[in-house]
Design an enzyme around this catalytic site. Structure first.
Site, short mmCIF file in Angstrom:
data_model
loop_
_atom_site.label_atom_id
_atom_site.label_comp_id
_atom_site.label_asym_id
_atom_site.label_seq_id
_atom_site.Cartn_x
_atom_site.Cartn_y
_atom_site.Cartn_z
N ASN A 12 0.88 -1.17 0.00
CA ASN A 12 0.00 0.00 0.00
C ASN A 12 0.92 1.22 0.00
O ASN A 12 1.48 1.57 1.03
CB ASN A 12 -0.89 -0.01 1.25
N TRP A 13 1.03 1.82 -1.16
CA TRP A 13 1.96 2.96 -1.28
C TRP A 13 1.46 4.20 -0.55
O TRP A 13 2.21 5.15 -0.37
CB TRP A 13 2.16 3.32 -2.75
N LYS A 14 0.17 4.20 -0.18
CA LYS A 14 -0.45 5.42 0.38
C LYS A 14 -0.20 6.58 -0.59
O LYS A 14 -0.09 6.36 -1.80
CB LYS A 14 0.08 5.72 1.77
N HIS A 98 -9.58 1.28 4.73
CA HIS A 98 -8.31 1.50 5.44
C HIS A 98 -8.59 2.44 6.62
O HIS A 98 -9.41 3.36 6.52
CB HIS A 98 -7.27 2.10 4.49
N GLU A 100 -7.07 4.87 7.71
CA GLU A 100 -6.88 6.31 7.40
C GLU A 100 -8.12 6.86 6.70
O GLU A 100 -8.48 8.02 6.91
CB GLU A 100 -5.60 6.48 6.56
N GLU A 170 -5.56 -4.81 10.43
CA GLU A 170 -4.53 -3.78 10.63
C GLU A 170 -4.84 -3.00 11.91
O GLU A 170 -5.63 -2.04 11.87
CB GLU A 170 -4.53 -2.81 9.44
N GLY A 176 2.18 2.38 10.60
CA GLY A 176 3.12 3.49 10.43
C GLY A 176 3.81 3.90 11.72
O GLY A 176 4.48 4.93 11.77
N SER A 214 3.22 -2.08 10.37
CA SER A 214 4.66 -2.12 10.64
C SER A 214 5.30 -3.48 10.35
O SER A 214 6.17 -3.93 11.10
CB SER A 214 4.94 -1.67 12.09
N GLY A 235 2.71 -1.17 4.25
CA GLY A 235 2.74 0.26 3.94
C GLY A 235 4.15 0.72 3.66
O GLY A 235 4.70 0.52 2.57
N GLY A 236 4.78 1.35 4.65
CA GLY A 236 6.10 1.97 4.47
C GLY A 236 7.12 1.08 3.79
O GLY A 236 7.84 1.54 2.90
#
Ligand code: PEP
Length: 256
Positions: A12-14, A98, A100, A170, A176, A214, A235-236
């Site tokens: 997930n590149w966000k 998600h 967010e 999640e 994150g 994470s 993610g990251g």
């Protein structure tokens, strides 16, 4: 047996990426993923990069998708993107719900369910995110919260549709933050989700359950080795090809 399910790792590149940075990242992921067996790999990119992603991944085993989708098929919904528009660019996945989106865009469980149904109607696999906040975990409300989020989605779907979704657990406090859930914490929630799915039907019980929050090369193998964890939503670490591929490799290792 849970361990026989193939693994799936999705990035997930966000809201990250630029045309120039994306090209080496996608090319390296495609090349590295070609050595994997029984591990599905996907990347969910920002909408403007779908065409670039399609062009660079078309001949690879890596699938691609988007990070959100409209609950509507078409119409006067300024700024929204329809699932069919994503399929015009070959998208396989749409992340829905998600945390967010739930937090910053006030998406309700019902809206998340409607998005999941819309994605399925358009031939896109929704990756439905579920997760509790730290406060909810500390009040022992994790199962109540996850159960309600899941129920709202399943209510919108037929059994046949529900069997085609992917779920990502999640925990909000792990996204994150560098603070992953322990493998045991994640497994407990995954087993709970699996039991809730099984109540709805035998075919639904086997949908892929990803863990997200994470995940890094150094914790992926332990997480993916849990009986009910079928892979990860990353993610990251999906923004660095070496890290993302090391996580995919960890999924491969637990299958061997
Ligand atoms: C995510 O955004 O879905 C996620 C899991 O992020 P991270 O891996 O950076 O915690």
């Amino acid at each position: 047996m849970a361990r026989e399910r193939a693994k799936l790792v999705v990035g997930n590149w966000k809201m990250h990426g630029r045309i120039e940075q994306n090209a080496p990242l996608l090319t390296e992921v495609a090349a590295g993923a070609s050595a994997l067996q029984d591990v599905g790999v996907g990347v969910c990119v920002p909408f403007p990069y779908l065409a670039q992603t399609q062009a660079l991944l078309a001949d690879s085993i890596v699938r691609w998708g988007v990070q959100d989708i409209s609950a509507h098929a078409q119409g006067a919904y300024t700024g929204e993107v329809a699932a069919e528009m994503a399929t015009d660019f070959g998208a396989t996945y749409a992340i829905v719900g998600h945390s967010e989106r739930r937090a910053y865009h006030h998406e309700t469980p019902e809206l998340v369910g409607a998005k999941a149904r819309r994605a399925l109607d358009a031939g896109v696999t929704p990756i439905v995110c579920l997760g509790e906040t730290l406060d909810e975990r500390e009040c022992d409300a994790t199962e109540r919260v996850i159960g309600a989020q899941l129920e709202a989605v399943l209510l919108m779907l037929s059994e046949e549709q529900a069997a085609r979704i992917v779920i990502a657990y999640e925990p909000v406090w792990a996204i994150g933050t560098g603070k992953s859930a322990t493998a045991a914490q994640a497994q407990n929630v995954h087993a709970f989700v699996r039991s809730k799915l099984a109540e709805k039907g035998a075919t639904i019980a086997h949908v892929p359950l990803l863990y997200g929050g994470s995940v890094k090369p150094d914790n992926a193998q332990e997480l993916f080795g849990q009986a009910d964890i079928d892979g990860g939503l990353i993610g990251g670490a999906s923004l660095k090809s070496q890290d993302f591929l090391a996580i995919c490799q960890a999924a491969q290792t637990v299958l061997q």
